[in-house]
Design a protein around this motif. Structure first.
Motif, short mmCIF file in Angstrom:
data_model
loop_
_atom_site.label_atom_id
_atom_site.label_comp_id
_atom_site.label_asym_id
_atom_site.label_seq_id
_atom_site.Cartn_x
_atom_site.Cartn_y
_atom_site.Cartn_z
N UNK A 177 21.48 -2.66 -14.34
CA UNK A 177 21.23 -1.37 -14.96
C UNK A 177 20.27 -0.50 -14.16
N UNK A 178 20.30 0.79 -14.47
CA UNK A 178 19.29 1.69 -13.95
C UNK A 178 18.06 1.58 -14.84
N UNK A 179 16.93 2.08 -14.36
CA UNK A 179 15.70 1.90 -15.10
C UNK A 179 14.72 3.01 -14.78
N UNK A 180 13.74 3.20 -15.66
CA UNK A 180 12.69 4.17 -15.40
C UNK A 180 11.76 3.70 -14.29
N UNK A 181 11.66 2.40 -14.09
CA UNK A 181 10.77 1.86 -13.08
C UNK A 181 11.54 0.94 -12.14
N UNK A 182 11.13 0.92 -10.88
CA UNK A 182 11.85 0.16 -9.87
C UNK A 182 11.82 -1.33 -10.13
N UNK A 183 10.69 -1.85 -10.63
CA UNK A 183 10.57 -3.29 -10.80
C UNK A 183 11.46 -3.82 -11.92
N UNK A 184 11.95 -2.94 -12.80
CA UNK A 184 12.85 -3.37 -13.87
C UNK A 184 14.31 -3.15 -13.51
N UNK A 211 3.27 4.23 -6.39
CA UNK A 211 4.59 4.46 -5.79
C UNK A 211 5.38 3.16 -5.69
N UNK A 212 6.68 3.24 -5.93
CA UNK A 212 7.52 2.05 -5.93
C UNK A 212 7.50 1.29 -4.63
N UNK A 213 7.34 2.00 -3.50
CA UNK A 213 7.38 1.31 -2.21
C UNK A 213 6.15 0.44 -1.97
N UNK A 214 5.13 0.56 -2.83
CA UNK A 214 3.93 -0.26 -2.66
C UNK A 214 4.04 -1.60 -3.39
N UNK A 215 5.12 -1.81 -4.16
CA UNK A 215 5.27 -3.04 -4.93
C UNK A 215 5.69 -4.20 -4.03
N UNK A 216 5.24 -5.39 -4.38
CA UNK A 216 5.71 -6.59 -3.69
C UNK A 216 5.45 -7.79 -4.59
N UNK A 217 6.13 -8.89 -4.29
CA UNK A 217 5.95 -10.14 -5.03
C UNK A 217 5.34 -11.22 -4.14
N UNK A 218 4.77 -10.81 -3.01
CA UNK A 218 4.21 -11.76 -2.05
C UNK A 218 2.70 -11.90 -2.17
N UNK A 219 2.10 -11.26 -3.16
CA UNK A 219 0.66 -11.38 -3.34
C UNK A 219 -0.15 -10.46 -2.46
N UNK A 220 0.48 -9.42 -1.93
CA UNK A 220 -0.22 -8.48 -1.04
C UNK A 220 -0.80 -7.34 -1.87
N UNK A 221 -2.11 -7.15 -1.78
CA UNK A 221 -2.75 -6.09 -2.55
C UNK A 221 -3.37 -6.63 -3.83
N UNK A 281 2.62 -7.15 -7.31
CA UNK A 281 1.39 -6.66 -6.69
C UNK A 281 1.64 -5.27 -6.11
N UNK A 282 0.57 -4.54 -5.87
CA UNK A 282 0.69 -3.22 -5.26
C UNK A 282 -0.39 -3.03 -4.21
N UNK A 283 -0.05 -2.31 -3.17
CA UNK A 283 -1.03 -1.98 -2.13
C UNK A 283 -1.58 -0.58 -2.30
N UNK A 284 -1.15 0.12 -3.36
CA UNK A 284 -1.60 1.50 -3.58
C UNK A 284 -1.91 1.72 -5.06
N UNK A 285 -2.90 1.00 -5.62
CA UNK A 285 -3.20 1.13 -7.05
C UNK A 285 -3.77 2.50 -7.39
N UNK A 286 -3.47 2.96 -8.61
CA UNK A 286 -3.95 4.27 -9.07
C UNK A 286 -4.97 4.16 -10.20
N UNK A 287 -4.72 3.29 -11.16
CA UNK A 287 -5.65 3.08 -12.28
C UNK A 287 -5.96 1.59 -12.39
#
Length: 245
Positions: free
Chosen positions: A13-20, A161-171, A191-197
């Motif tokens: 399916x499509x989703x509001x968020x990339x990780x879903x 941003x979606x491109x900052x997501x990863x599942x390798x424990x980076x960030x 995990x994310x390398x570009x956290x906002x909040x």
């Protein structure tokens, strides 16, 4: 059977968020009256392809396949996949005996996980009973009532941003909502390398998207996406600092 499902079909399916994006469900039997909406895509094995529905179910949910799906997604107002993107995906299909062996092992693990989840539900029910006894039935008449803004500082999450997501424990660990919550503390999944909040250790995390109201406690500093709010007691933000929890 224009809109029905057959065994071994997968919905992505499509989703509001990339990780879903790319979450799937495989039909293990015929559903002749079933249909699906525009937010889903139906994948049906061709007649010359031998793939067990049980194997397909585990494969399309595997971290490797999911990572490939999310890396190909396009994002405008929603994360989405089109037919061209799906046609570029590769699927590993071993011989049927190996498919059966893989599905059997993973099914056994699923059964054990399901048992643990049911045990957690029992513990949660016991905890809820205790909380009700302590804070409702046993509430002291001298207790004062206050409103959340008067007693707590709270931060609404904001997704990176979606491109900052990863599942390798980076960030830094990132929590988006109820899908990340467990019995007491959230599970490290994305995990994310570009956290906002941010939420700090021992902040209360509350899901603000459906299902609304689920709670966990942050056990470390983390990023919170837009599906989560963080609450901290404002009179003493370190009141849980010596907690053994």
């Amino acid at each position: 059977m224009k809109n029905g499902w057959r065994p071994a079909e997968c919905q992505t399916r499509t989703s509001e968020t990339q990780e879903e994006l790319g979450m799937s469900s495989v039909a293990l039997k015929d559903y002749p009256d079933a249909t699906f909406n525009g937010f889903t895509k139906r994948l049906r094995p061709k007649n010359n392809i031998e793939i067990l529905p049980e194997y397909a179910g585990f494969y399309f949910r595997s971290p490797r396949f999911r990572a490939t799906v999310t890396s190909m997604a396009s994002i405008t107002t929603r994360a989405s996949l089109n037919n061209g993107m799906l046609s570029e995906l590769t699927v590993v299909i071993p011989l049927l005996p190996e498919q059966r062996a893989i599905a059997s092992v993973l099914s056994s693990l699923d059964d054990k996980i399901d048992l643990l989840h049911r045990q957690n539900k029992t513990l949660e029910a016991m905890a809820e009973t205790l909380f009700r006894q302590w804070f409702v039935e046993g509430a002291d008449e001298g207790w004062e009532e206050g409103k959340i803004p008067d007693e707590f500082d709270f931060t609404m999450g904001l997704s990176p941003p979606g491109e900052s997501y990863n599942e390798e424990g980076i960030g830094i660990p990132m929590y988006q909502g109820n899908a990340d919550f467990e019995f007491r503390f959230p599970k490290r999944r994305v995990f994310t390398t570009d956290p906002k909040r941010f939420a700090e250790q021992f902040d209360t995390l509350i899901s603000v998207r459906a299902p609304v109201g689920a709670q966990n406690m942050a056990d470390e500093r983390c990023c919170i996406g837009r599906g989560v709010a963080a609450f901290r007691y404002n009179l003493n933000s370190e009141w849980m600092g010596d907690s053994p929890l």
